[in-house]
Design an enzyme around this catalytic site. Structure first.
Site, PDB file in Angstrom:
ATOM      1  CG  HIS A  27      -1.918  -1.028   1.355  1.00 25.58           C
ATOM      2  ND1 HIS A  27      -1.995  -1.884   2.428  1.00 25.58           N
ATOM      3  CD2 HIS A  27      -2.944  -1.379   0.534  1.00 25.58           C
ATOM      4  CE1 HIS A  27      -3.018  -2.711   2.258  1.00 25.58           C
ATOM      5  NE2 HIS A  27      -3.602  -2.433   1.117  1.00 25.58           N
ATOM      6  CE  LYS A  51     -12.544  -7.032   1.675  1.00 21.76           C
ATOM      7  NZ  LYS A  51     -11.351  -6.288   1.235  1.00 21.76           N
ATOM      8  NE  ARG A 100      -2.874  -6.920  -4.602  1.00 27.22           N
ATOM      9  CZ  ARG A 100      -3.727  -7.011  -3.613  1.00 27.22           C
ATOM     10  NH1 ARG A 100      -3.318  -7.329  -2.415  1.00 27.22           N
ATOM     11  NH2 ARG A 100      -5.011  -6.805  -3.806  1.00 27.22           N
ATOM     12  CB  SER A 138      -4.084  -6.792   4.675  1.00 26.24           C
ATOM     13  OG  SER A 138      -3.788  -5.547   4.114  1.00 26.24           O
TER      14      SER A 138
HETATM   15  P1  ADP Z   1      -5.964  -6.083   0.407  1.00 25.78           P
HETATM   16  O1  ADP Z   1      -6.765  -6.590   1.555  1.00 25.78           O
HETATM   17  O2  ADP Z   1      -6.023  -6.944  -0.815  1.00 25.78           O
HETATM   18  O3  ADP Z   1      -4.556  -5.684   0.782  1.00 25.78           O
HETATM   19  P2  ADP Z   1      -7.086  -3.386   0.289  1.00 25.78           P
HETATM   20  O4  ADP Z   1      -8.567  -3.165   0.168  1.00 25.78           O
HETATM   21  O5  ADP Z   1      -6.472  -2.971   1.555  1.00 25.78           O
HETATM   22  O6  ADP Z   1      -6.746  -4.848  -0.106  1.00 25.78           O
HETATM   23  O7  ADP Z   1      -6.359  -2.665  -0.924  1.00 25.78           O
HETATM   24  C1  ADP Z   1      -6.592  -1.347  -1.328  1.00 25.78           C
HETATM   25  C2  ADP Z   1      -5.938  -1.112  -2.661  1.00 25.78           C
HETATM   26  O8  ADP Z   1      -4.531  -1.348  -2.530  1.00 25.78           O
HETATM   27  C3  ADP Z   1      -6.401  -2.025  -3.798  1.00 25.78           C
HETATM   28  O9  ADP Z   1      -6.388  -1.271  -4.992  1.00 25.78           O
HETATM   29  C4  ADP Z   1      -5.354  -3.098  -3.845  1.00 25.78           C
HETATM   30  O10 ADP Z   1      -5.239  -3.663  -5.129  1.00 25.78           O
HETATM   31  C5  ADP Z   1      -4.126  -2.291  -3.485  1.00 25.78           C
HETATM   32  N1  ADP Z   1      -3.077  -3.121  -2.913  1.00 25.78           N
HETATM   33  C6  ADP Z   1      -3.119  -3.926  -1.837  1.00 25.78           C
HETATM   34  N2  ADP Z   1      -1.939  -4.547  -1.629  1.00 25.78           N
HETATM   35  C7  ADP Z   1      -1.121  -4.104  -2.612  1.00 25.78           C
HETATM   36  C8  ADP Z   1       0.227  -4.388  -2.997  1.00 25.78           C
HETATM   37  N3  ADP Z   1       0.967  -5.276  -2.333  1.00 25.78           N
HETATM   38  N4  ADP Z   1       0.725  -3.745  -4.057  1.00 25.78           N
HETATM   39  C9  ADP Z   1      -0.048  -2.880  -4.752  1.00 25.78           C
HETATM   40  N5  ADP Z   1      -1.314  -2.589  -4.479  1.00 25.78           N
HETATM   41  C10 ADP Z   1      -1.851  -3.186  -3.435  1.00 25.78           C
END
Ligand code: ADP
Length: 170
Positions: A27, A51, A100, A138
């Site tokens: 993130h 969730k 990703r 996460s």
């Molecule tokens: P997650 O639970 O999959 O980490 P989130 O809802 O917290 O998802 O993710 C928010 C945004 O950040 C989404 O667009 C997701 O694709 C992106 N994201 C999450 N992890 C990564 C990563 N490792 N690299 C790039 N983008 C990410």
């Protein structure tokens, strides 16, 4: 296209929405890229009723704030309801999403088209993560902590401590 996107002097504001349960280096990589493109990036923690998050909204916001102190122009907030309504309220013209792997694409493509249908004003911007974070999310981090692994290479030290407090001291 509305006038808002057309004003040359209007600050360019982007929303980066997500669960951030908790924030990871993946993130943060996206936030750092986004702030190079926009004047202000609002990291918006979603109150998602489907969730069941490990951390409360306040805890997730507090962890993000702790990780972005060196990034002027990054604001942390939370929202519920329609993202397009929240974006309009904040004066944002773009929504950031991180990509990703190809597996993210189908869902993200669908969401981007739906959002465009309900609000032409909000432009979805996809940013590719650094390849070293392309497998990271996460959920994996939480699972690793509960199994006793060191997740120091996936999340900042402050987040790691909060995870250990939550998952190991039960
Ligand atoms: P997650 O639970 O999959 O980490 P989130 O809802 O917290 O998802 O993710 C928010 C945004 O950040 C989404 O667009 C997701 O694709 C992106 N994201 C999450 N992890 C990564 C990563 N490792 N690299 C790039 N983008 C990410």
């Amino acid at each position: 296209m509305t006038a808002q996107t057309g004003y040359p002097n209007h600050p360019k504001i982007a929303i980066y929405p997500g669960s951030f349960d908790p924030i990871t280096f993946g993130h943060l990589d996206i936030i750092r890229r986004a702030i190079m493109l926009f004047d202000q990036v609002i990291v918006a923690v979603a109150r998602n009723r489907e969730k069941r998050p490990l951390f409360s909204e306040q805890e997730r916001m507090e962890m993000i704030k702790n990780c972005v102190t060196d990034l002027p122009g990054v604001e942390v907030d939370c929202f519920h309801g329609l993202l397009v309504d929240y974006a309009r309220k904040k004066g944002a013209t773009a929504m950031i999403r991180g990509l990703r792997a190809v597996s993210d694409f189908e869902y993200e493509f669908q969401m981007a088209l739906v959002n465009r249908k309900i609000s032409e004003d909000l432009i979805t911007v996809f940013l590719m993560t650094h390849d070293k974070y392309s497998y990271l999310n996460s959920s994996i981090v939480k699972e690793l902590v509960s199994l006793g692994a060191d997740v120091g290479c996936f999340v900042p030290a402050y987040v790691k401590e909060r995870l250990y407090d939550k998952l190991r001291k039960k």
